[in-house]
Structure formats: structure tokens, C-alpha cells
Design an enzyme around this catalytic site. Structure first.
Site, PDB file in Angstrom:
ATOM      1  CG  HIS A 162     -37.809  36.318 -17.014  1.00 18.15           C
ATOM      2  ND1 HIS A 162     -37.237  36.874 -18.127  1.00 18.15           N
ATOM      3  CD2 HIS A 162     -37.456  37.119 -15.990  1.00 18.15           C
ATOM      4  CE1 HIS A 162     -36.562  37.958 -17.792  1.00 18.15           C
ATOM      5  NE2 HIS A 162     -36.684  38.130 -16.483  1.00 18.15           N
ATOM      6  CG  ASP A 188     -38.026  35.836 -21.252  1.00 13.54           C
ATOM      7  OD1 ASP A 188     -38.995  35.384 -20.613  1.00 13.54           O
ATOM      8  OD2 ASP A 188     -37.139  36.540 -20.740  1.00 13.54           O
ATOM      9  CB  SER A 234     -36.608  41.723 -16.741  1.00 16.12           C
ATOM     10  OG  SER A 234     -35.298  41.248 -16.685  1.00 16.12           O
TER      11      SER A 234
END
Length: 385
Positions: free
Chosen positions: A107, A137, A214
Site C-alpha cells: 500500500h 501487503d 508503514s
């Protein structure tokens, strides 16, 4: 000193340009960020952070110093205005080097084929996205020429342990080369995924995680990568994708650009006291097969719920198989089912499933297939892979 100031100025100008393009791709609060990265050098040209000359006996400082040169800022440029199907907004995230590739979240890179990477020594490189798997992911980026400071990190071989100390390294809110400390708070968590399937085997931590973290590493006090930071739900709850899953996914992404997940084709429910009572089970354990997807591996092999009864005024499903073990591994809940399938099986494997059907213990063989493009069951939470 003049060169230091020029580098800092160029970096600020680049990030200001990106700020006009970037957008937040946060998943439950921890994706990429539009906040500008703070310079690691102040106006006099001296560096801030652990390189300021201050000595420390902290083990966290030692692990930080050993690991931070392999952590990168990932900058994704926007295309168009981000409103069309062929456009996407850009953003900032984190990544880290393992075996001559940069690992991050799918993402974070989105649909980009190329991203800009900044290393701890302020050098920039353009990286090519060689593979991305939205189901886990995870994305892998190839870089032709790494700076000399890079040594590469290693994934941890051992399972995460609740109570284990960990450090989250990355670029929270765009603040580069940051570290936060915490514990492994939980394991075998299931995380939401845009594909509709759950991301299994995830690690929960109380290490502070913010937008921009992230894709960065969650490392042990041995300096091994225990997980890939995924998102933060609050200041005390963050999540990371297990290194055990990443070690399965990353090599295939490097080789083929894709990863094939095993698929059963069931929707399940936890077996609590009411379901156990309604289905004449000796104790509440396992997961109840609420439904099977037509033409899936489970169709015709596992029996789904067939009717409802009422227990203390509450409708309770009855008649379906209860899965209690796979290949001898106990399945106490849906999260464990997801983890076993993700870490121990592959498409085309034939697995032995221990079930309770009509009060009798039985075993059935089921041949797994490759996961379809999107989730099919609708009556239950995200299904296992």
C-alpha cells in the site's frame, strides 16, 4: 559545510514539491504520509539524532546504530490528480534492505512502477518495483546501486513471542530515521486487506506507530527483522506483517513478481458456548464452517451450517462441520486457521483436516487451490486464505 547546506536545501525543495502531489494511503491509521520529512541536519550543518556524539549504554541505541543505515525513506510520486482509475496520489513511507532489495508495504508503493528512495547518508536512488502482493501487503523494490553504508538486514528465524522487546524503525510523519520501542503485545492477529481477505499471522505491538512508519522494520534486540510495520490503530496498538510470512512471499515476488496464496473457500465462525451447546459438542473449541464457496476446494468436502436453533433467545447456527485441527495442528480459532494455511501450506497441497461432524470425530482430505482475485463469502468476517 556548504555541501551539507546544499544537500539539506535540495532535500527540503524536493519534499515540498512532493507535498503538492502526495496523499495519505493509510490503512487504519498507518500508511504513507504527506507530512514533510524533517531535515536530519540543522541550520549549522550538524547532524541530529544518534550521531550527535552523545554516548549511551542503552541497548536500543546499539541496535539503532547497527540497523538504521538499512532503513530508507520511500517517496512515491503522484500521477494525474489521483481521481481517475489510471491516476494515484503519491506519499511517503518507509522500507528496509534485505538481500539486495528494499522491502516495504504494497500500500506504500500503490500502483507505482518506480519510487524514489533516500538513505540515511542523504543519498537518493530510484528503485523499480519488481513485485507487490496486496494480499499480504508486501512489495519488493530493486535498486541498481546501493550506497556504501548499506549492509542489509535479516528476517528473524524464530516465532514472535508475547512480551518480547522490539523497536520500530522508520519515518513517522515524515520524520526520518526515527525509532520507537515497545513489546510484542499479541500474535496471530488478522489484519484488514483491500482484497477482502485477512492478512494472517500478524504481530501486535505497543511500540508507537504513525503514518509514515508503514513498510519499515520491526526489529528484535538482536537486530533481526521480526515484522514489516503495517499500521497503527492508536498510540498503544500497532501491527506488523510477520517475517515468517514475508520470507515466503518475498522470494516469489523477486522471481515472478507475484505470490500465490493457498485457498480453502470457507467462511467460519468461532465456536463459543452457545454454538457448542446447540451442536452437542463436548466443549467450545475449533471453528464452525458457516458456508462454503461454490466450486471451491471446500465445496463438497466440508459441510456448512444447514439451519438455526435458539439458545437463550439467541439464534445459533447448527449442522456445520467444526474444524479442530489441520495436519495435526490444533485450530482453536479463525486467526490460527489463517496462520496455519498461510505459513504451512501452498496451492495444490492436499491437507488432512480433523473435523467434528454430527458429534463424530472424522478426518477429510482437501486439496487447496490458488486464491481467487477477491473475497466471495458475504455472511462472515474476512475468510482465511
Amino acid at each position: 559545510m556548504q555541501r551539507q547546506r546544499e544537500r539539506a536545501l535540495a532535500r527540503r525543495q524536493f519534499l515540498r514539491t512532493q507535498a503538492g502531489l502526495v496523499g495519505t494511503a493509510a490503512l487504519i491509521g498507518g500508511g504513507t504520509t504527506t507530512v514533510l520529512a524533517q531535515d536530519s541536519e540543522n541550520e549549522s550543518g550538524s547532524e541530529t539524532g544518534s550521531d550527535s556524539g552523545t554516548e549511551s549504554e542503552s541497548p536500543y541505541t546499539e541496535i539503532y546504530d547497527e540497523s538504521i543505515d538499512d532503513v530508507v525513506l520511500v517517496v512515491v510520486g503522484g500521477t494525474g490528480d489521483g481521481t481517475g482509475t489510471e491516476n494515484q496520489q503519491g506519499g511517503l513511507g518507509s522500507g528496509f534492505v534485505v538481500d539486495d532489495h528494499v522491502i516495504t508495504n504494497a500500500h506504500v508503493v500503490g500502483e507505482a512502477s518506480d519510487v524514489e528512495l533516500q538513505f540515511r547518508d542523504e543519498q537518493w536512488r530510484t528503485g523499480s518495483v519488481v513485485g507487490a502482493d496486496p494480499h499480504s501487503d508486501i512489495a519488493v523494490i530493486e535498486v541498481d546501486d546501493f550506497p556504501d553504508i548499506v549492509n542489509g538486514l535479516s528476517f528473524a528465524d524464530d516465532d514472535p513471542v508475547i512480551g518480547q522487546e522490539v523497536l520500530a524503525l522508520g519515518n513517522p510523519l515524515g520524520l526520518d530515521a526515527s525509532v520507537s520501542q515497545g513489546l510484542v503485545s499479541g500474535i496471530d492477529r488478522s489484519l484488514p486487506s483491500p482484497t477482502g481477505f485477512a492478512i494472517p499471522a500478524a504481530i501486535q505491538t505497543d511500540a508507537p506507530v504513525n503514518p509514515g512508519n508503514s513498510g519499515g522494520p520491526l526489529v528484535t534486540l538482536d537486530g533481526d527483522v521480526l515484522g514489516i510495520v503495517f499500521a497503527g490503530a492508536s498510540q498503544t496498538i500497532g501491527f506488523a506483517i510477520s517475517a515468517l510470512l514475508a520470507e515466503r512471499v518475498v522470494p516469489q515476488l523477486i522471481d515472478t513478481g507475484t505470490y500465490e496464496h493457498a485457498y480453502m473457500g470457507v467462511g467460519v465462525l468461532p465456536v463459543g458456548p452457545q454454538i457448542a451447546e446447540a451442536n452437542d459438542l463436548d466443549e467450545p473449541r475449533g471453528v464452525l464452517v458457516a458456508e462454503t464457496v461454490p466450486d471451491s476446494p471446500a465445496d463438497g468436502v466440508l459441510e456448512p451450517v444447514s439451519e438455526e436453533t435458539t439458545v437463550d433467545g439467541t439464534p445459533v447456527p447448527v449442522g456445520g462441520d467444526v474444524i479442530v485441527a489441520i495436519e495435526g495442528e490444533p485450530i482453536p480459532n479463525e486467526d490460527r486457521l489463517s496462520t496455519v494455511l498461510a505459513l504451512d501450506t501452498s496451492p495444490e497441497d492436499t491437507i488432512e483436516i480433523e473435523i467434528i461432524r454430527d458429534g463424530d470425530h472424522q478426518t477429510v482430505d482437501l486439496t487447496l487451490e490458488e486464491r481467487p482475485e477477491q473475497e466471495t463469502p458475504t455472511q462472515t468476517p474476512p475468510e482465511p486464505p
